[in-house]
Design a protein around this motif. Structure first.
Motif, short mmCIF file in Angstrom:
data_model
loop_
_atom_site.label_atom_id
_atom_site.label_comp_id
_atom_site.label_asym_id
_atom_site.label_seq_id
_atom_site.Cartn_x
_atom_site.Cartn_y
_atom_site.Cartn_z
N ILE A 175 0.88 -1.17 0.00
CA ILE A 175 0.00 0.00 0.00
C ILE A 175 0.92 1.22 0.00
O ILE A 175 1.82 1.31 0.83
CB ILE A 175 -0.90 -0.01 1.26
CG1 ILE A 175 -1.86 -1.21 1.18
CG2 ILE A 175 -1.68 1.29 1.38
CD1 ILE A 175 -2.70 -1.42 2.42
N PRO A 178 1.31 5.57 0.06
CA PRO A 178 0.58 6.62 0.79
C PRO A 178 -0.54 7.28 -0.04
O PRO A 178 -0.59 7.16 -1.26
CB PRO A 178 1.67 7.65 1.12
CG PRO A 178 2.94 6.93 0.98
CD PRO A 178 2.74 5.89 -0.06
N ALA A 179 -1.36 8.01 0.69
CA ALA A 179 -2.50 8.70 0.09
C ALA A 179 -2.05 9.78 -0.91
O ALA A 179 -0.92 10.27 -0.85
CB ALA A 179 -3.31 9.35 1.20
N ASP A 180 -2.97 10.13 -1.77
CA ASP A 180 -2.68 11.10 -2.83
C ASP A 180 -2.37 12.49 -2.25
O ASP A 180 -3.15 13.04 -1.47
CB ASP A 180 -3.89 11.18 -3.77
CG ASP A 180 -3.54 11.92 -5.03
OD1 ASP A 180 -3.23 11.26 -6.03
OD2 ASP A 180 -3.54 13.18 -5.02
N ASN A 201 -7.76 8.68 5.58
CA ASN A 201 -6.57 8.30 4.81
C ASN A 201 -5.89 9.52 4.18
O ASN A 201 -5.58 9.54 3.00
CB ASN A 201 -6.94 7.28 3.72
CG ASN A 201 -5.71 6.66 3.07
OD1 ASN A 201 -4.73 6.35 3.73
ND2 ASN A 201 -5.74 6.50 1.75
N LEU A 218 -2.75 12.15 3.54
CA LEU A 218 -1.31 11.92 3.42
C LEU A 218 -0.57 12.63 4.55
O LEU A 218 -0.61 13.86 4.67
CB LEU A 218 -0.80 12.42 2.06
CG LEU A 218 0.72 12.35 1.90
CD1 LEU A 218 1.23 10.91 1.96
CD2 LEU A 218 1.16 13.00 0.59
N ASN A 244 -5.00 6.17 -2.80
CA ASN A 244 -3.55 6.23 -2.75
C ASN A 244 -2.97 6.81 -4.05
O ASN A 244 -3.62 6.81 -5.09
CB ASN A 244 -3.00 4.85 -2.41
CG ASN A 244 -3.49 4.41 -1.04
OD1 ASN A 244 -3.71 5.26 -0.17
ND2 ASN A 244 -3.69 3.12 -0.85
N ASP A 245 -1.76 7.32 -3.92
CA ASP A 245 -1.20 8.20 -4.95
C ASP A 245 -0.52 7.42 -6.07
O ASP A 245 0.46 6.70 -5.84
CB ASP A 245 -0.19 9.14 -4.26
CG ASP A 245 0.11 10.38 -5.08
OD1 ASP A 245 0.20 10.26 -6.31
OD2 ASP A 245 0.25 11.46 -4.49
N SER A 278 3.20 8.02 -6.25
CA SER A 278 4.02 7.22 -5.33
C SER A 278 4.06 5.77 -5.81
O SER A 278 5.09 5.10 -5.73
CB SER A 278 3.46 7.29 -3.92
OG SER A 278 3.53 8.62 -3.45
N ASN A 314 -5.49 -0.03 -4.07
CA ASN A 314 -6.25 1.21 -3.87
C ASN A 314 -5.59 2.46 -4.49
O ASN A 314 -5.47 3.50 -3.84
CB ASN A 314 -6.41 1.41 -2.34
CG ASN A 314 -7.61 2.25 -1.99
OD1 ASN A 314 -8.58 2.29 -2.74
ND2 ASN A 314 -7.53 2.92 -0.86
N VAL A 315 -5.17 2.30 -5.75
CA VAL A 315 -4.45 3.40 -6.40
C VAL A 315 -5.42 4.27 -7.22
O VAL A 315 -6.25 3.75 -7.97
CB VAL A 315 -3.35 2.85 -7.34
CG1 VAL A 315 -2.58 3.98 -8.01
CG2 VAL A 315 -2.41 1.92 -6.58
#
Ligand code: S3P
Length: 424
Positions: free
Chosen positions: A14, A16-18, A40, A42, A228-229, A232, A252-253
């Motif tokens: 997983i 990190p978040a966007d 969630n 970042l 998620n970003d 990243s 979860n992208v």
């Protein structure tokens, strides 16, 4: 940080978040009416700059694990900060917040670190001034003082560059202007602000490359789940492709159509990537991405797709060093004014590692495949360069040492832990 060559990577991760969505979620929640919940978010240095700026302007923000609860103060309810707002390394904090500050009834000053102080701000100063904002700065660089009176006039602005930061700044300022503000860009840039403004209740109309926003006196609190970003994730997508015998899954992208240029390019290069479990969350498309090591062929990338993969170009350049044939990347001159001059930092450091890469006026020419050989390289204090060079270290013979690698904290503080978890 020292990285050694690895024989394979595998596992499920997983990222990190966007980052872009987190900045916007914080900003709009702070000026909405009511309690917003941001799940969630970042937790990275850049986003903390935005968070702290609004706390300084009197907004109550509770941080609990990876959830934020924001008690919005209304569109004009911010308080004059007692000291300068420090934006650190964050261009997004700076340019977007200026749009909101322009509509307040107080003057404020925003400053940043050495890199941010060299990045161009004329792109937002000019249109905000056309809207009637009174802005002081030396040669259009930070620090910037904005003497706001709460009065702005609407404009119809055509931007010479495709920049989501400029677009977002003007859309935010447009809420405070008297009538309808229209922003037109040459190529479509990421549209998170448009999506989020709409969900907070703003009156937005999108017409191809133009976005219009009407005067808005109230935004409504929301619950937001941040995906998620993809920027990243891109380091691990490409690691999965270029490290032999690899198979990784990234959960979860965000695959918003204005951000997924990397997937289109890699697909053309022959990458074995499968997007699965495609769904929509908080107005954004999300999926799980599975990647397997692939034999890649060269490609060409031009201005039309650049805004959809702007932050991924350094890692795509690394990928191209492992692809068969000549890759030409053009129309990417914006890379010169990122956290580092990314045309220079990418080309010089990959060349040190043995890549056949030439910097051009607006991109690169890369011949591949080339064997890379570990050595000491420098991140130029740029998080995306640091992570790109770390992935290069996985395929370079021997050991690669990345100097100034701590800057990963700007967007991805657990990058090395995630990397370690898939190195077998
Ligand atoms: C961003 C927009 C892009 C991108 C940056 C984040 C945003 O910058 O490079 O990392 O969140 O709006 P530009 O708008 O300058 O292209």
């Amino acid at each position: 940080m020292k990285i050694n060559k690895i024989s394979k990577i595998s596992g499920t991760i997983i990222v990190p978040a966007d980052k872009s969505i987190t900045h916007r979620a914080i900003m709009l929640s702070c000026i909405a009416c009511g309690k917003s919940v941001i799940n969630n978010y970042l937790q990275s240095e850049d986003c903390f700059m935005t968070l702290n700026a609004f706390k300084q302007m009197g907004v109550s923000i509770e941080q609990e694990n990876n959830k934020l609860t924001v008690t919005g103060v209304g569109i004009k309810g911010l308080k004059k900060p007692i000291k300068e707002i420090y934006a650190g390394n964050s261009g997004t904090t700076t340019r977007l917040i200026l749009g909101i500050l322009a509509g307040q009834n107080f003057s404020s000053t925003i400053c940043g670190d050495e890199s941010l102080s060299k990045r161009p701000m004329k792109r937002v100063i000019e249109p905000l001034s056309l809207m009637g904002a009174s802005i002081e700065s030396e040669n259009n660089y930070l620090p910037i003082t904005i003497n706001s009176t709460g009065v702005l006039n609407s404009i119809d602005y055509t931007s010479p560059i495709a920049s989501a930061q400029v677009k977002s700044c003007l859309l935010f300022a447009g809420m405070y202007a008297d009538k309808t503000t229209t922003f037109t860009e040459p190529i479509k840039s990421r549209d998170h602000s448009e999506r989020m403004l709409k969900s907070f209740g703003a009156d937005i109309v999108i017409n191809n490359l133009s976005v219009s926003i009407k005067h808005c006196s109230k935004l409504y609190a929301q619950e937001i789940n941040i995906p998620n970003d993809i920027s990243s994730a891109s380091f691990f997508i490409i690691a999965g492709l270029i490290v032999p015998n690899s198979n990784i899954k990234i959960l979860n992208v965000n695959i918003n159509k204005t951000r997924d240029g990397i997937l289109e390019v890699l697909n053309k290069m022959g990458a074995n990537i499968v997007s699965d479990n495609i769904r929509t969350e908080s107005g954004e498309e999300v999926c799980d991405i599975e990647v397997k090591s692939s034999k890649l062929k060269a490609t060409s990338i031009n201005a039309d797709i650049v805004p959809r993969l702007i932050d991924e170009i350094p890692i795509i350049a690394l990928c191209a060093t492992q692809a068969e044939g000549q890759t030409i990347i053009s129309g990417a001159q914006e890379l010169k004014v990122k956290e580092s001059n990314r045309l220079f930092s990418t080309a010089t450091q990959l060349k040190k590692l043995g890549a056949d890469i030439t910097e051009t006026k607006d991109g690169f020419i890369i011949n591949g495949p080339t064997k890379l050989k570990g050595c000491t390289v420098d991140s130029f204090d740029d998080h995306r360069i640091s992570m790109m060079l770390s992935i290069a270290g996985l395929i370079a013979d021997g050991e690669t040492e990345i100097l100034n690698s701590n800057c990963i904290n700007i967007s991805f503080s657990n990058f090395y832990e995630v990397l370690k978890s898939i190195c077998k």
